[in-house]
Write a protein that holds these residues in place. Structure first.
Motif, short mmCIF file in Angstrom:
data_model
loop_
_atom_site.label_atom_id
_atom_site.label_comp_id
_atom_site.label_asym_id
_atom_site.label_seq_id
_atom_site.Cartn_x
_atom_site.Cartn_y
_atom_site.Cartn_z
N ALA A 87 -14.45 7.28 6.79
CA ALA A 87 -14.14 7.49 5.37
C ALA A 87 -15.23 6.80 4.56
N TYR A 88 -16.01 7.57 3.82
CA TYR A 88 -17.02 7.03 2.93
C TYR A 88 -16.41 6.97 1.54
N VAL A 89 -16.39 5.77 0.98
CA VAL A 89 -15.69 5.54 -0.28
C VAL A 89 -16.69 5.16 -1.37
N GLU A 90 -16.61 5.88 -2.48
CA GLU A 90 -17.42 5.56 -3.65
C GLU A 90 -16.52 4.85 -4.66
N VAL A 91 -16.89 3.61 -4.99
CA VAL A 91 -16.11 2.83 -5.95
C VAL A 91 -16.97 2.53 -7.17
N GLU A 92 -16.29 2.22 -8.25
CA GLU A 92 -17.00 1.78 -9.45
C GLU A 92 -17.81 0.54 -9.08
N PRO A 93 -19.06 0.45 -9.54
CA PRO A 93 -19.88 -0.72 -9.19
C PRO A 93 -19.20 -2.06 -9.53
N ALA A 94 -18.51 -2.12 -10.63
CA ALA A 94 -17.84 -3.36 -11.03
C ALA A 94 -16.69 -3.73 -10.10
N ASP A 95 -16.18 -2.74 -9.36
CA ASP A 95 -15.03 -2.98 -8.47
C ASP A 95 -15.42 -3.10 -7.00
N VAL A 101 0.87 -1.17 0.00
CA VAL A 101 0.00 0.00 0.00
C VAL A 101 0.91 1.22 0.00
N GLU A 102 0.65 2.15 -0.92
CA GLU A 102 1.46 3.35 -0.98
C GLU A 102 0.91 4.39 0.00
N TYR A 103 1.79 4.92 0.84
CA TYR A 103 1.39 5.93 1.81
C TYR A 103 0.98 7.21 1.09
N ALA A 104 0.05 7.95 1.70
CA ALA A 104 -0.35 9.27 1.21
C ALA A 104 -0.57 10.17 2.41
N GLU A 105 -0.28 11.43 2.26
CA GLU A 105 -0.40 12.39 3.37
C GLU A 105 -1.84 12.65 3.78
N THR A 106 -2.77 12.59 2.83
CA THR A 106 -4.17 12.85 3.17
C THR A 106 -4.89 11.53 3.42
N PRO A 107 -5.85 11.53 4.34
CA PRO A 107 -6.59 10.29 4.59
C PRO A 107 -7.38 9.83 3.37
N GLU A 108 -7.88 10.76 2.58
CA GLU A 108 -8.65 10.40 1.39
C GLU A 108 -7.80 9.62 0.40
N ALA A 109 -6.62 10.12 0.10
CA ALA A 109 -5.73 9.45 -0.85
C ALA A 109 -5.21 8.14 -0.27
N PHE A 110 -4.94 8.12 1.03
CA PHE A 110 -4.44 6.90 1.65
C PHE A 110 -5.48 5.78 1.60
N VAL A 111 -6.74 6.09 1.91
CA VAL A 111 -7.80 5.08 1.85
C VAL A 111 -7.95 4.56 0.42
N ALA A 112 -7.90 5.46 -0.56
CA ALA A 112 -7.99 5.04 -1.96
C ALA A 112 -6.84 4.10 -2.30
N ASN A 113 -5.63 4.41 -1.85
CA ASN A 113 -4.48 3.54 -2.11
C ASN A 113 -4.65 2.18 -1.44
N ALA A 114 -5.20 2.17 -0.23
CA ALA A 114 -5.37 0.92 0.51
C ALA A 114 -6.39 0.00 -0.14
N LEU A 115 -7.31 0.56 -0.92
CA LEU A 115 -8.32 -0.25 -1.59
C LEU A 115 -7.93 -0.64 -3.02
N ALA A 116 -6.77 -0.21 -3.48
CA ALA A 116 -6.31 -0.56 -4.82
C ALA A 116 -6.21 -2.08 -4.94
N PRO A 117 -6.51 -2.64 -6.08
CA PRO A 117 -6.69 -2.03 -7.38
C PRO A 117 -8.12 -1.61 -7.71
N ALA A 118 -9.01 -1.53 -6.73
CA ALA A 118 -10.37 -1.07 -6.99
C ALA A 118 -10.34 0.37 -7.50
N ALA A 119 -11.19 0.68 -8.46
CA ALA A 119 -11.28 2.03 -9.00
C ALA A 119 -12.14 2.87 -8.05
#
Length: 139
Positions: free
Chosen positions: A100-108, A68-86
């Motif tokens: 953190a409320y996360v909106e992902v592509e339905p297929a992912d 998981v790639e670290y990010a300074e903001t919680p938003e970017a960090f959560v997105a990185n932690a859920l990769a490879p989901a779009a």
């Protein structure tokens, strides 16, 4: 925020650094895998050409490895932690708890949740450790 590491996690971080030249910021030790948080911009080096470096780490440590790639903001960090989901968007709500409320592509959606909920649970643990996020929920 300060992350407390177990002695076992420190040993894995040291070995990962020896094998890849990348010093992780954190390591979650799970039953059958290790989750390393790598510094921003060093993911490519940690993976290696064609994934050979991370494959060598898995063979050497005898466990699966997730990065998981670290990010300074919680938003970017959560997105990185859920990769490879779009991930479309991450919103941090600070009502009573920090969520953190996360909106992902339905297929992912399944990718973001992971087998037996492992991916989202890992994202929750890491977001709590690094950004004081109490929960991660998919919307």
């Amino acid at each position: 925020m300060r992350v407390t590491l177990s002695d076992e996690a420190r040993r894995y971080i040291g070995r990962f650094d020896e094998l890849t030249g990348v010093t992780p910021r954190d390591c979650l030790v799970e039953e059958d895998r290790l989750v390393f948080v790598v510094p921003p911009g060093e993911m490519h080096e940690a993976i290696g050409p064609g994934g050979r470096t991370v494959d060598r780490v898995e063979a050497e440590l005898g466990r699966g490895v997730q990065l998981v790639e670290y990010a300074e903001t919680p938003e970017a960090f959560v997105a990185n932690a859920l990769a490879p989901a779009a991930v479309r968007a991450v919103t941090i709500s600070e009502q009573n708890d920090r969520v953190a409320y996360v909106e992902v592509e339905p297929a992912d959606r399944g990718v973001a949740i992971g087998t037996d909920g492992r991916t989202i649970e890992t994202a929750r643990r890491l977001a709590g450790r690094h950004h004081d996020v109490d929960d991660v929920q998919l919307t």
